[in-house]
Design a protein around this motif. Structure first.
Motif, PDB file in Angstrom:
ATOM      1  N   LEU A   1       0.845  -1.197   0.000  1.00  0.00           N
ATOM      2  CA  LEU A   1       0.000   0.000   0.000  1.00  0.00           C
ATOM      3  C   LEU A   1       0.876   1.241   0.000  1.00  0.00           C
ATOM      4  O   LEU A   1       0.666   2.189  -0.761  1.00  0.00           O
ATOM      5  CB  LEU A   1      -0.902  -0.035   1.241  1.00  0.00           C
ATOM      6  CG  LEU A   1      -1.887   1.100   1.420  1.00  0.00           C
ATOM      7  CD1 LEU A   1      -2.820   1.173   0.243  1.00  0.00           C
ATOM      8  CD2 LEU A   1      -2.676   0.902   2.703  1.00  0.00           C
TER       9      LEU A   1
ATOM     10  N   MET B   1       4.636   6.355  -4.874  1.00  0.00           N
ATOM     11  CA  MET B   1       5.076   6.472  -6.260  1.00  0.00           C
ATOM     12  C   MET B   1       4.533   7.757  -6.876  1.00  0.00           C
ATOM     13  O   MET B   1       3.330   7.990  -6.871  1.00  0.00           O
ATOM     14  CB  MET B   1       4.544   5.263  -7.023  1.00  0.00           C
ATOM     15  CG  MET B   1       5.132   5.101  -8.401  1.00  0.00           C
ATOM     16  SD  MET B   1       6.884   4.769  -8.318  1.00  0.00           S
ATOM     17  CE  MET B   1       7.411   5.593  -9.807  1.00  0.00           C
TER      18      MET B   1
ATOM     19  N   LEU C   1       2.532   1.924  -3.373  1.00  0.00           N
ATOM     20  CA  LEU C   1       1.591   2.496  -4.336  1.00  0.00           C
ATOM     21  C   LEU C   1       1.359   3.978  -4.039  1.00  0.00           C
ATOM     22  O   LEU C   1       1.208   4.791  -4.950  1.00  0.00           O
ATOM     23  CB  LEU C   1       0.259   1.739  -4.290  1.00  0.00           C
ATOM     24  CG  LEU C   1       0.243   0.362  -4.971  1.00  0.00           C
ATOM     25  CD1 LEU C   1      -0.992  -0.428  -4.571  1.00  0.00           C
ATOM     26  CD2 LEU C   1       0.281   0.510  -6.489  1.00  0.00           C
ATOM     27  N   ARG C   2       1.333   4.318  -2.754  1.00  0.00           N
ATOM     28  CA  ARG C   2       1.087   5.704  -2.373  1.00  0.00           C
ATOM     29  C   ARG C   2       2.264   6.622  -2.678  1.00  0.00           C
ATOM     30  O   ARG C   2       2.085   7.761  -3.073  1.00  0.00           O
ATOM     31  CB  ARG C   2       0.829   5.781  -0.864  1.00  0.00           C
ATOM     32  CG  ARG C   2      -0.596   5.599  -0.519  1.00  0.00           C
ATOM     33  CD  ARG C   2      -0.796   5.720   0.969  1.00  0.00           C
ATOM     34  NE  ARG C   2      -2.155   5.309   1.264  1.00  0.00           N
ATOM     35  CZ  ARG C   2      -2.592   5.030   2.462  1.00  0.00           C
ATOM     36  NH1 ARG C   2      -1.791   5.118   3.490  1.00  0.00           N
ATOM     37  NH2 ARG C   2      -3.833   4.668   2.639  1.00  0.00           N
TER      38      ARG C   2
END
Lengths: 489, 303
Positions: free
Chosen positions: A302, A308, A305-306
């Motif tokens: 998680l 990036m 993904l945040r």
């Protein structure tokens, strides 16, 4: 009675030579060697509680109306997957105990594996001759995380649906065949195919657990074949193995640890609520909530993904590689590839191709310890980025600034941690009197005449080994050689 | 499983101390463990309360664990054993094994051809076994891009009531759905916000799709498919950020005044807008499908 039983089996299968060796199998003793055992015991609890739950869970996206005991959900349309899990939790006797214990056990198993991995990396236990077993262990970690995610996805509550939709988005993002692969796995678009929940179910209760059980068997068979590595001591050298025989003391203690692990898990399962899915409600694609957190072992994904930035490979207005690919797949692939490759990286880096049955103390190899700790720090920062939802929106610092801070920290902090850890190890090993390596020096003692004399001791001082005679532990009566041999080559 | 060690092992017995106290402790623990186990069984039938069940079962296991550990540490004989390790390489020279494997080649003239043929047929069979996996899912085709929205569909709320332009307040966010369609579909849900028309910084075409400043976007984030469920609206604009829709999963942030363009976060595309108009009853009605593709991106999606 025991004699009759042993005779009966032995006459037919000839097991006594093997049984004799097994009963005399030697376990070196150190608390950190128990981490892997705890993971194994958690797995046993998972199988037991999982079998119970599999008798109630219905893997289906067929819609049904809830008419059970929990008032807030009554009259709501939901999938059979969600309905059956709510009923298992709220109506089946001991159902909630089993489900919560299962969830706690999954958390414990993964944290135990991660700490076990940390121990292996810090003490150099992955070196020759244990590289193959190390690869099996890393694979076990990957499979356990996957199994945890699949299990977490099965109830089809709001949070499990959000996890599934993100993984669907990540699968779609794979270059070239992503969309086709996502359709193969999910059976069509998600949500939409009624094939999907039966697939999750069989993956969770058969395919992955059988793979995990098989790999655990391999892992233990290889340990028994090679014997445990051990920390150096007055008795332990590169050529021997020193410890407690399996029977009777160690077997009883290990069995006791198994019961105690299970006890902690069932107490947690009974007393400490975890994932109350009836409060989340069923998954609907249009619902999401701030503070929706996956299980902790997915927090690093998680977070990646945040963190990036908005980077996609595009040709004109055509998307070639969507953003979710970087954080959702490239990052975990790099993480695991580094783990898998570490024995060979370490070997090149230190130019050490020898066999090692003695473990390093972490401080003895500052550079390795520093790189391992900075690797874990790197993953930990990304994990933190995935876990501070409340902070993002409730603090006075805007979340954009927090994300930028973490993006920079991901790059800078591993270097800081590297140099700090290296320095710390060097200081520690410079200060330590090194009781493990034997001791040579002078002793002043009283003579019978009343004066003092100095005695040279170059044979080492007996009874400095931690296990020897302390805490009511067993006493090794025999005089053993000095500590020099303990370091080996 | 065999031990690799052939060397003799030396053992050292500990002097037998008084074991009576330890034995009593073990007996007591075992008795209590039995009672707790029975209690668990009774509770399941009589009073299946999760906390009591956990206490009974966990307690029973804990007592068993204590009994086993105490027995292992205080009652049975204690010893430390030392065993020599075996060097595998020395014990069984690997070259012998290689020779045995090679033995199979004796008198074979076309070894490479045979091995190659076996490899090829193995690979073909393996590939053939994988082909049925294709049947696991349909072709991607057009289904992924389809949504239930089309010209003339009314926008309803979660109770199936039509949403009017007056229901939408500046600073608030509403969820909407196509009338009479399933909501479990990605393409169904929209988020509706209102921006005073003077503040809009969008093209004339987008402005035409937003009657009275009422904007509708797909609620599914184009990054990874979560619902864009947070509306960040400033209380006092000079010190805070502009109004934006935020995805709570990975914090993709879409500027509302600029028509849902990405302002921050990982998403690669802007939020697709749903063109709206008002009917005679001032209800929101779609004038077509989304402008742009909804859902997470994949190869070939156009921005």
């Amino acid at each position: 009675m025991i004699r009759n039983l042993v005779d009966y089996v032995d006459e037919r299968l000839g097991v006594s030579p093997g049984a004799r060796k097994l009963l005399r199998y030697i376990f070196p003793d150190h608390w950190s060697f128990l981490l892997g055992e705890i993971a194994l015991y958690a797995f046993i609890v998972l199988v037991g509680t999982g079998v119970f739950m599999s008798l109630y869970y219905v893997p289906s996206d067929a819609e049904a109306v809830y008419r059970g005991a929990y008032e807030p959900l009554r009259g709501l349309t939901m999938t059979e997957s969600y309905l059956s899990t709510v009923n298992l939790s709220l109506e089946v006797p001991a159902g909630l105990l089993m489900r919560q214990t299962h969830h706690w056990a999954a958390n414990l198993m993964i944290i135990a594996i991660v700490l076990h991995l940390l121990r292996i990396l810090l003490t150099g236990a992955f070196r020759k001759p244990r590289e193959i077993n190390y690869l099996v262990g890393v694979t076990l970690l990957a499979l356990t995380v996957l199994e945890g995610f699949v299990g977490y996805s099965m109830p089809d509550d709001l949070f499990s649906g959000i996890g599934l939709v993100i993984s669907y988005g990540v699968a779609l993002s794979i270059p070239v065949f992503g969309a086709d692969l996502a359709f193969l796995i999910w059976g069509a678009e998600y949500p939409g195919s009624s094939d999907f929940f039966p697939r999750l179910y069989i993956v969770h209760v058969l395919i992955v657990p059988v793979a995990i059980a098989g790999l655990i068997g391999m892992h233990m068979a290889m340990i028994m074949r090679q014997h445990h590595a051990q920390f150096p001591s007055k008795l332990a050298t590169e050529r021997n193995v020193v410890g407690y025989p399996m029977w009777p003391g160690y077997a009883l203690k290990a069995g006791g640890l198994m019961f105690l692990t299970a006890a902690v898990l069932f107490l947690l399962g009974g007393l400490v609520q975890i994932n109350p899915i009836w409060q989340w409600g069923p998954y609907e694609p249009y619902l999401a909530s701030n503070g929706a957190q996956p299980d902790w072992y997915l927090g690093w994904l998680l977070g990646s993904l945040r963190l990036m930035p908005a980077l996609e490979i595009q040709l004109g207005d055509l998307t070639l590689v969507p953003n979710a690919f970087w954080g959702g797949l490239v990052f975990p692939t790099i993480t695991f590839m580094l783990m898998y490759a570490w024995p060979w990286i370490d070997r090149r880096w230190f130019g050490d191709r020898d066999k090692h049955d003695l473990l390093d103390s972490p401080r003895d190899n500052p550079r390795r310890t520093a790189i391992v700790i900075s690797y874990f720090a790197w993953v930990l920062i990304i994990f933190i980025a995935g876990s501070i939802d409340r902070l993002y929106l409730s603090s006075t610092v805007p979340y954009e600034a927090q994300v930028w801070f973490l993006r920079i920290a991901v790059i800078v902090l591993p270097f800081v941690v590297y140099f700090a850890t290296k320095r710390l190890c060097e200081e520690l090993s410079a200060r330590e009197p090194r009781p493990l390596r034997g001791w040579t020096g002078k002793v002043v003692r009283r003579t019978p005449a009343g004066g003092f004399e100095t005695v040279e001791l170059d044979e080492g001082v007996p009874a400095v080994d931690g296990a020897n005679g302390r805490n009511g532990g067993p006493v090794v009566k025999e005089e053993a050689g000095a500590g020099e041999g303990a370091r080996g080559s | 499983m065999s031990s690799p060690t052939e060397g003799a092992s030396e053992t050292h017995d500990r002097e037998a101390g008084s074991k009576r106290g330890a034995e009593n402790l073990v007996l007591l623990s075992l008795a209590a463990a039995t009672l707790a186990a029975v209690a668990f069984g009774v509770l399941v039938i009589v009073l299946p309360d999760t906390q009591l069940l956990g206490l009974a079962l966990g307690g029973s296991l804990a007592l068993l664990g204590v009994a086993a550990v105490v027995a292992g540490q205080k009652i049975v004989p204690q010893e430390i054993a030392i065993e020599e390790r075996t060097d595998f390489g020395e014990r069984q020279p690997a070259s012998e094994v290689v020779e045995m494997v090679r033995d199979a080649e004796r008198g074979v003239s076309r070894r490479r051809l045979l091995v190659g043929a076996a490899g090829a047929s193995g690979a073909a069979l393996g590939a053939a076994a994988l082909v049925p996996a294709v049947a696991l899912g349909p072709k991607v085709g057009e289904t992924i891009a389809q949504t239930p929205w089309s010209r003339g569909r009314r926008v309803v709320d979660s109770q199936d009531r039509p949403i009017t332009a007056d229901d939408v307040q500046v600073g608030a966010m509403l969820s909407g759905f196509p009338e009479g369609a399933s909501r479990r579909e990605f393409g169904a849900s929209i988020v509706i916000v209102k921006v005073p028309p003077g503040e809009l910084e969008i093209s004339a075409r987008m402005r035409a799709d937003a009657p009275e400043g009422v904007l509708a976007f797909s609620k599914i984030c184009p990054h990874a498919g979560c619902a864009v469920a947070i509306y960040r609206h400033p209380l006092y604009e000079p010190t805070t950020e502009r109004p934006a829709l935020v995805c709570p999963c990975h914090y993709s942030t879409f500027d509302v005044r600029r028509g849902g363009t990405l302002e921050f976060g990982p998403a690669g595309r802007d939020l697709p807008q749903l063109p709206l108009e008002l009917n005679a009853a001032r209800e929101l009605v779609a004038t077509g499908d989304f402008v742009g593709q909804i859902g997470p991106s994949y190869l070939g999606v156009r921005k």
